[in-house]
Design a protein around this motif. Structure first.
Motif, PDB file in Angstrom:
ATOM      1  N   ILE A  20       0.853  -1.187   0.000  1.00  0.00           N
ATOM      2  CA  ILE A  20       0.000   0.000   0.000  1.00  0.00           C
ATOM      3  C   ILE A  20       0.886   1.232   0.000  1.00  0.00           C
ATOM      4  O   ILE A  20       1.703   1.427   0.908  1.00  0.00           O
ATOM      5  CB  ILE A  20      -0.931   0.022   1.218  1.00  0.00           C
ATOM      6  CG1 ILE A  20      -1.856  -1.210   1.206  1.00  0.00           C
ATOM      7  CG2 ILE A  20      -1.766   1.301   1.244  1.00  0.00           C
ATOM      8  CD1 ILE A  20      -2.720  -1.346   2.439  1.00  0.00           C
ATOM      9  N   LEU A  21       0.744   2.037  -1.056  1.00  0.00           N
ATOM     10  CA  LEU A  21       1.470   3.298  -1.168  1.00  0.00           C
ATOM     11  C   LEU A  21       0.491   4.442  -0.937  1.00  0.00           C
ATOM     12  O   LEU A  21      -0.619   4.432  -1.474  1.00  0.00           O
ATOM     13  CB  LEU A  21       2.106   3.436  -2.557  1.00  0.00           C
ATOM     14  CG  LEU A  21       3.000   2.292  -3.048  1.00  0.00           C
ATOM     15  CD1 LEU A  21       3.575   2.626  -4.421  1.00  0.00           C
ATOM     16  CD2 LEU A  21       4.118   2.012  -2.057  1.00  0.00           C
ATOM     17  N   ALA A  22       0.889   5.417  -0.143  1.00  0.00           N
ATOM     18  CA  ALA A  22      -0.005   6.544   0.150  1.00  0.00           C
ATOM     19  C   ALA A  22       0.748   7.862   0.067  1.00  0.00           C
ATOM     20  O   ALA A  22       1.868   7.984   0.567  1.00  0.00           O
ATOM     21  CB  ALA A  22      -0.625   6.392   1.537  1.00  0.00           C
ATOM     22  N   HIS A  23       0.117   8.818  -0.561  1.00  0.00           N
ATOM     23  CA  HIS A  23       0.700  10.162  -0.625  1.00  0.00           C
ATOM     24  C   HIS A  23       0.510  10.864   0.714  1.00  0.00           C
ATOM     25  O   HIS A  23      -0.413  10.573   1.460  1.00  0.00           O
ATOM     26  CB  HIS A  23       0.029  10.968  -1.746  1.00  0.00           C
ATOM     27  CG  HIS A  23       0.781  12.209  -2.112  1.00  0.00           C
ATOM     28  ND1 HIS A  23       0.649  13.397  -1.408  1.00  0.00           N
ATOM     29  CD2 HIS A  23       1.694  12.453  -3.089  1.00  0.00           C
ATOM     30  CE1 HIS A  23       1.430  14.312  -1.956  1.00  0.00           C
ATOM     31  NE2 HIS A  23       2.079  13.768  -2.972  1.00  0.00           N
ATOM     32  N   TYR A  24       1.412  11.813   0.995  1.00  0.00           N
ATOM     33  CA  TYR A  24       1.349  12.563   2.243  1.00  0.00           C
ATOM     34  C   TYR A  24       0.062  13.367   2.398  1.00  0.00           C
ATOM     35  O   TYR A  24      -0.238  13.834   3.498  1.00  0.00           O
ATOM     36  CB  TYR A  24       2.526  13.543   2.331  1.00  0.00           C
ATOM     37  CG  TYR A  24       3.869  12.909   2.586  1.00  0.00           C
ATOM     38  CD1 TYR A  24       4.068  12.034   3.657  1.00  0.00           C
ATOM     39  CD2 TYR A  24       4.962  13.209   1.777  1.00  0.00           C
ATOM     40  CE1 TYR A  24       5.317  11.473   3.906  1.00  0.00           C
ATOM     41  CE2 TYR A  24       6.210  12.657   2.018  1.00  0.00           C
ATOM     42  CZ  TYR A  24       6.380  11.782   3.078  1.00  0.00           C
ATOM     43  OH  TYR A  24       7.617  11.236   3.325  1.00  0.00           O
ATOM     44  N   TYR A  25      -0.704  13.556   1.333  1.00  0.00           N
ATOM     45  CA  TYR A  25      -1.934  14.340   1.414  1.00  0.00           C
ATOM     46  C   TYR A  25      -3.160  13.485   1.735  1.00  0.00           C
ATOM     47  O   TYR A  25      -4.272  14.003   1.836  1.00  0.00           O
ATOM     48  CB  TYR A  25      -2.185  15.091   0.098  1.00  0.00           C
ATOM     49  CG  TYR A  25      -1.129  16.107  -0.277  1.00  0.00           C
ATOM     50  CD1 TYR A  25      -0.176  16.551   0.641  1.00  0.00           C
ATOM     51  CD2 TYR A  25      -1.078  16.642  -1.567  1.00  0.00           C
ATOM     52  CE1 TYR A  25       0.795  17.471   0.287  1.00  0.00           C
ATOM     53  CE2 TYR A  25      -0.117  17.576  -1.928  1.00  0.00           C
ATOM     54  CZ  TYR A  25       0.822  17.987  -1.001  1.00  0.00           C
ATOM     55  OH  TYR A  25       1.775  18.911  -1.376  1.00  0.00           O
ATOM     56  N   GLN A  26      -2.964  12.174   1.871  1.00  0.00           N
ATOM     57  CA  GLN A  26      -4.083  11.306   2.226  1.00  0.00           C
ATOM     58  C   GLN A  26      -4.513  11.541   3.677  1.00  0.00           C
ATOM     59  O   GLN A  26      -3.765  12.109   4.481  1.00  0.00           O
ATOM     60  CB  GLN A  26      -3.671   9.839   2.047  1.00  0.00           C
ATOM     61  CG  GLN A  26      -3.447   9.432   0.598  1.00  0.00           C
ATOM     62  CD  GLN A  26      -4.735   9.337  -0.184  1.00  0.00           C
ATOM     63  OE1 GLN A  26      -5.589   8.499   0.064  1.00  0.00           O
ATOM     64  NE2 GLN A  26      -4.887  10.220  -1.176  1.00  0.00           N
ATOM     65  N   ILE A  27      -5.719  11.086   4.023  1.00  0.00           N
ATOM     66  CA  ILE A  27      -6.186  11.237   5.404  1.00  0.00           C
ATOM     67  C   ILE A  27      -5.295  10.423   6.341  1.00  0.00           C
ATOM     68  O   ILE A  27      -4.626   9.480   5.916  1.00  0.00           O
ATOM     69  CB  ILE A  27      -7.664  10.822   5.556  1.00  0.00           C
ATOM     70  CG1 ILE A  27      -7.855   9.339   5.230  1.00  0.00           C
ATOM     71  CG2 ILE A  27      -8.564  11.692   4.684  1.00  0.00           C
ATOM     72  CD1 ILE A  27      -9.248   8.826   5.551  1.00  0.00           C
ATOM     73  N   ASP A  28      -5.288  10.790   7.615  1.00  0.00           N
ATOM     74  CA  ASP A  28      -4.386  10.180   8.592  1.00  0.00           C
ATOM     75  C   ASP A  28      -4.487   8.657   8.623  1.00  0.00           C
ATOM     76  O   ASP A  28      -3.472   7.954   8.652  1.00  0.00           O
ATOM     77  CB  ASP A  28      -4.683  10.731   9.996  1.00  0.00           C
ATOM     78  CG  ASP A  28      -4.341  12.205  10.138  1.00  0.00           C
ATOM     79  OD1 ASP A  28      -3.906  12.810   9.136  1.00  0.00           O
ATOM     80  OD2 ASP A  28      -4.496  12.749  11.248  1.00  0.00           O
ATOM     81  N   GLU A  29      -5.725   8.134   8.634  1.00  0.00           N
ATOM     82  CA  GLU A  29      -5.921   6.693   8.773  1.00  0.00           C
ATOM     83  C   GLU A  29      -5.312   5.925   7.600  1.00  0.00           C
ATOM     84  O   GLU A  29      -4.781   4.827   7.782  1.00  0.00           O
ATOM     85  CB  GLU A  29      -7.421   6.373   8.868  1.00  0.00           C
ATOM     86  CG  GLU A  29      -8.077   6.827  10.160  1.00  0.00           C
ATOM     87  CD  GLU A  29      -8.539   8.269  10.103  1.00  0.00           C
ATOM     88  OE1 GLU A  29      -8.235   8.956   9.085  1.00  0.00           O
ATOM     89  OE2 GLU A  29      -9.201   8.727  11.052  1.00  0.00           O
ATOM     90  N   VAL A  30      -5.377   6.513   6.419  1.00  0.00           N
ATOM     91  CA  VAL A  30      -4.808   5.851   5.242  1.00  0.00           C
ATOM     92  C   VAL A  30      -3.289   5.900   5.287  1.00  0.00           C
ATOM     93  O   VAL A  30      -2.608   4.925   4.968  1.00  0.00           O
ATOM     94  CB  VAL A  30      -5.362   6.493   3.942  1.00  0.00           C
ATOM     95  CG1 VAL A  30      -4.592   5.993   2.720  1.00  0.00           C
ATOM     96  CG2 VAL A  30      -6.844   6.183   3.808  1.00  0.00           C
ATOM     97  N   GLN A  31      -2.733   7.041   5.699  1.00  0.00           N
ATOM     98  CA  GLN A  31      -1.277   7.118   5.840  1.00  0.00           C
ATOM     99  C   GLN A  31      -0.780   6.109   6.877  1.00  0.00           C
ATOM    100  O   GLN A  31       0.280   5.493   6.709  1.00  0.00           O
ATOM    101  CB  GLN A  31      -0.852   8.527   6.241  1.00  0.00           C
ATOM    102  CG  GLN A  31      -1.036   9.565   5.157  1.00  0.00           C
ATOM    103  CD  GLN A  31      -0.368  10.883   5.499  1.00  0.00           C
ATOM    104  OE1 GLN A  31       0.838  10.947   5.743  1.00  0.00           O
ATOM    105  NE2 GLN A  31      -1.146  11.956   5.526  1.00  0.00           N
TER     106      GLN A  31
END
Length: 302
Positions: A20-31
């Motif tokens: 799972i890759l997540a950008h820094y602009y995603q919501i906290d739970e996704v990060q």
């Protein structure tokens, strides 16, 4: 319920051999659930390097497309199908082809915030982290820069090359005006102001530090200053607090929210892994040409 979702995601991730890759602009739970969080450059590198079978890309569509371009043997999933990028929509392959006819000698440098078709019409891609280095490494004095006029203007101040700007912009960063800087200087004279180069030139000019999301994070972590004003998307606050819990962070504008980045929730990630949706693919002819531009970027930014 949140704990159940997290457990479900972790279980499915193991079963699918997924990352799972997540950008820094995603919501906290996704990060928090991501295996790797980063900005566009970091995520591009991770997508190219991973040995996972499935890449779940928590970001917007052009990011998932880049992963599909770099890793055609992987299954790339975008959990929220409608997570797009208004700036990427400000340039099309047809419009770029016409502009190239006006400047046949120019090297086309394409910000990664663009579609696969636009990348395929470009000579090399760049991110906000490496744009200056990429352009200075090009053996040509005329650059056609698409689609972000603000990042392009910032780069033009750091090079002697002729930068031809496309009239595109990030609607989130473009909201910040220079009067916000003046107000915050009065309210917090002891704070440093850190902004993204996607902001307007007059905002960039007044800031104490200008850098990509990853560069802002690095600077904030290393700085001895305890109070900082941030001029980029608010999702960065999650990592800022992780890195520097002893510091205070404020934002230049309460409108620094990218609604598209905020569309992905934990249940979308779980559904993506469970149902293997939404799969992102790029036709081979476009992918091959776009990959050349992305590979060139990764080569020049090592």
């Amino acid at each position: 319920m949140k704990e159940d979702l997290v457990n479900k995601i972790n279980k499915l991730k193991r079963e699918r051999n997924a990352i799972i890759l997540a950008h820094y602009y995603q919501i906290d739970e996704v990060q928090a659930i991501a295996d790797y969080t980063g900005d566009s450059l970091g995520l591009s590198r991770k997508a190219a390097e991973t040995d996972a079978d499935v890449i779940v890309f928590c970001g917007v569509d052009f990011m998932a497309e880049s992963a599909a371009i770099l890793s055609p043997d992987k299954t790339v999933l975008l959990p929220e199908r409608d997570a797009g990028c208004p700036m990427a929509d400000m340039v099309t392959a047809d419009a770029l082809r016409k502009k190239k006819q006006e400047y046949p000698e120019a090297t086309v440098v394409c910000y990664v915030n663009s579609s696969a078709e636009v990348k395929a019409e470009s000579d090399v891609c760049c991110t906000s982290s490496n744009a200056i280095d990429i352009i200075n490494a090009i053996d040509n004095d005329q650059i056609l820069f698409v689609p972000d006029q603000n990042l392009g203007h910032y780069v033009s101040q750091q090079t002697d090359k002729e930068i031809i700007l496309w009239e595109g912009f990030c609607i989130t960063h473009h909201r910040v005006k220079d009067d916000s800087i003046h107000r915050v200087r009065e309210l917090h004279p002891d704070a440093e102001i850190l902004v993204h180069p996607e902001c307007r030139p007059e905002v960039v000019e007044l800031a104490d530090f200008v850098g990509s999301t990853a560069q802002i994070l690095k600077y904030a972590k290393q700085s001895e200053v305890k109070k900082m004003i941030i001029g980029t998307e608010m999702g960065i606050l999650y990592q800022l607090k992780q890195d520097s819990p002893d510091k205070q962070f404020y934002f230049l504008n309460q409108g620094l929210i990218c609604q598209n980045m905020k569309k992905t929730a934990l249940h979308h990630v779980a559904e993506a892994l469970e149902e293997m949706k939404y799969q992102i693919s790029v036709d081979e002819a476009t992918r091959t040409k776009a990959k050349e531009a992305l590979d060139k970027m990764l080569e020049l930014s090592k």
